[in-house]
Motif scaffolding. Structure first.
Motif, PDB file in Angstrom:
ATOM      1  N   LEU A 256       0.837  -1.209   0.000  1.00  0.00           N
ATOM      2  CA  LEU A 256       0.000   0.000   0.000  1.00  0.00           C
ATOM      3  C   LEU A 256       0.870   1.258   0.000  1.00  0.00           C
ATOM      4  N   SER A 257       1.925   1.234   0.793  1.00  0.00           N
ATOM      5  CA  SER A 257       2.828   2.379   0.880  1.00  0.00           C
ATOM      6  C   SER A 257       3.556   2.616  -0.445  1.00  0.00           C
ATOM      7  N   LYS A 259       2.687   1.560  -3.461  1.00  0.00           N
ATOM      8  CA  LYS A 259       1.704   1.949  -4.486  1.00  0.00           C
ATOM      9  C   LYS A 259       1.409   3.437  -4.386  1.00  0.00           C
ATOM     10  N   SER A 260       1.273   3.936  -3.166  1.00  0.00           N
ATOM     11  CA  SER A 260       1.010   5.352  -2.956  1.00  0.00           C
ATOM     12  C   SER A 260       2.204   6.201  -3.411  1.00  0.00           C
ATOM     13  N   GLN A 261       3.443   5.725  -3.141  1.00  0.00           N
ATOM     14  CA  GLN A 261       4.636   6.458  -3.562  1.00  0.00           C
ATOM     15  C   GLN A 261       4.704   6.575  -5.083  1.00  0.00           C
ATOM     16  N   GLU A 263       2.202   6.360  -7.240  1.00  0.00           N
ATOM     17  CA  GLU A 263       1.096   7.183  -7.736  1.00  0.00           C
ATOM     18  C   GLU A 263       1.392   8.674  -7.535  1.00  0.00           C
ATOM     19  N   ARG A 264       1.988   9.002  -6.392  1.00  0.00           N
ATOM     20  CA  ARG A 264       2.330  10.415  -6.143  1.00  0.00           C
ATOM     21  C   ARG A 264       3.424  10.877  -7.091  1.00  0.00           C
TER      22      ARG A 264
END
Length: 267
Positions: A256-257, A259-261, A263-264
């Motif tokens: 999750l972490s 994936k968020s990195q 995407e940002r």
């Protein structure tokens, strides 16, 4: 202690020099105060010269730091046969404290006929990273070593030097498929730390997401997040891990972490 056990510990050293200063005092007296003899200025001058010369300590022999590095290195090597965590930790701190001073000795040990000595030297050179430049030629030779532990440490260190990077990266790619899980973990992290990533590098890191060892999976997940936008092609794979009910909670949170990195980084 085998190669993987060596990873538990790391390395340092404090160098102490012992010196001394010689102090000399002199005095004179007369039994007959009424018959004091005058002291000439030249006599005082000569006495002061003698006292000054007596206070000069003999020069100390310079200490060869490589002898001290070698001694600490041998302590660590001997600890393999009779493991003592406290003694290892003490010697590890001593060797680490030498920093680049230890490079000449570690470079020599990389040519040792003893595999354990080469493995130990490669580990400490890898911990120095770009500061191990002096050892680069022997590390290049170590890419062909029979020990995968030495290979992965040598290749990881050589990625810091542009002139050796093209030789180190193919070795790291191959080692991501090695039978030893610790070797695969180190290879994945080393590839992830590169400034730029080819499609082939991204593919082997992506493949590690499905490794049989959870530590290798975790390494792959983390480095994909660090890579950022170039790893956008792995977003679907990360989402699959997140949605899989059999995925370990630690891996799911890491996915999750990352994936968020990614995407940002795309924004």
């Amino acid at each position: 202690m085998d190669s993987s056990q060596m990873n538990v510990y790391r390395v340092t050293s404090i160098v102490c020099a012992l010196g001394f200063v010689l102090f000399v005092q002199g005095c004179s007296s007369s039994d007959s105060p009424s018959e004091e003899k005058p002291v000439s200025a030249s006599g005082i001058k000569n006495d002061s010269k003698i006292a000054a010369s007596e206070q000069v300590a003999a020069p100390e022999e310079p200490v060869d730091p490589q002898l001290e590095v070698k001694a600490v290195f041998q302590k660590l090597l001997a600890n393999r046969t009779e493991p003592d965590p406290d003694e290892w930790q003490k010697a590890d701190k001593q060797l680490t404290a030498f920093g680049t001073t230890a490079v000449p000795t570690l470079t020599v040990e990389m040519s040792s006929s003893e595999t354990a000595a080469r493995e130990l030297a490669s580990m400490y050179l890898a911990s120095l990273g770009p500061e191990a430049k002096e050892a680069a030629p022997v590390l290049e030779q170590a890419l062909q070593d029979e020990s995968p532990f030495i290979q992965v440490n040598a290749a990881s260190t050589l990625t810091h030097f542009p002139e050796y990077r093209d030789k180190a990266i193919p070795v790291l790619i191959n080692l991501t498929k090695h039978a030893d899980a610790n070797t695969r973990v180190t290879a994945v992290y080393a590839l992830g730390s590169l400034d730029a990533h080819s499609d082939e590098q991204l593919e082997v890191i992506k493949a590690a997401l499905n490794d049989s060892d959870s530590d290798v999976q975790l390494a792959a997940i983390k480095v994909l997040g660090q890579i950022g936008n170039p790893a956008k092609t792995t977003l679907t794979d990360l989402q699959t891990l997140i949605d899989d009910t059999n995925t370990d909670q630690v891996l799911r949170e890491a996915a999750l972490s990352s994936k968020s990195q990614i995407e940002r980084a795309k924004q």
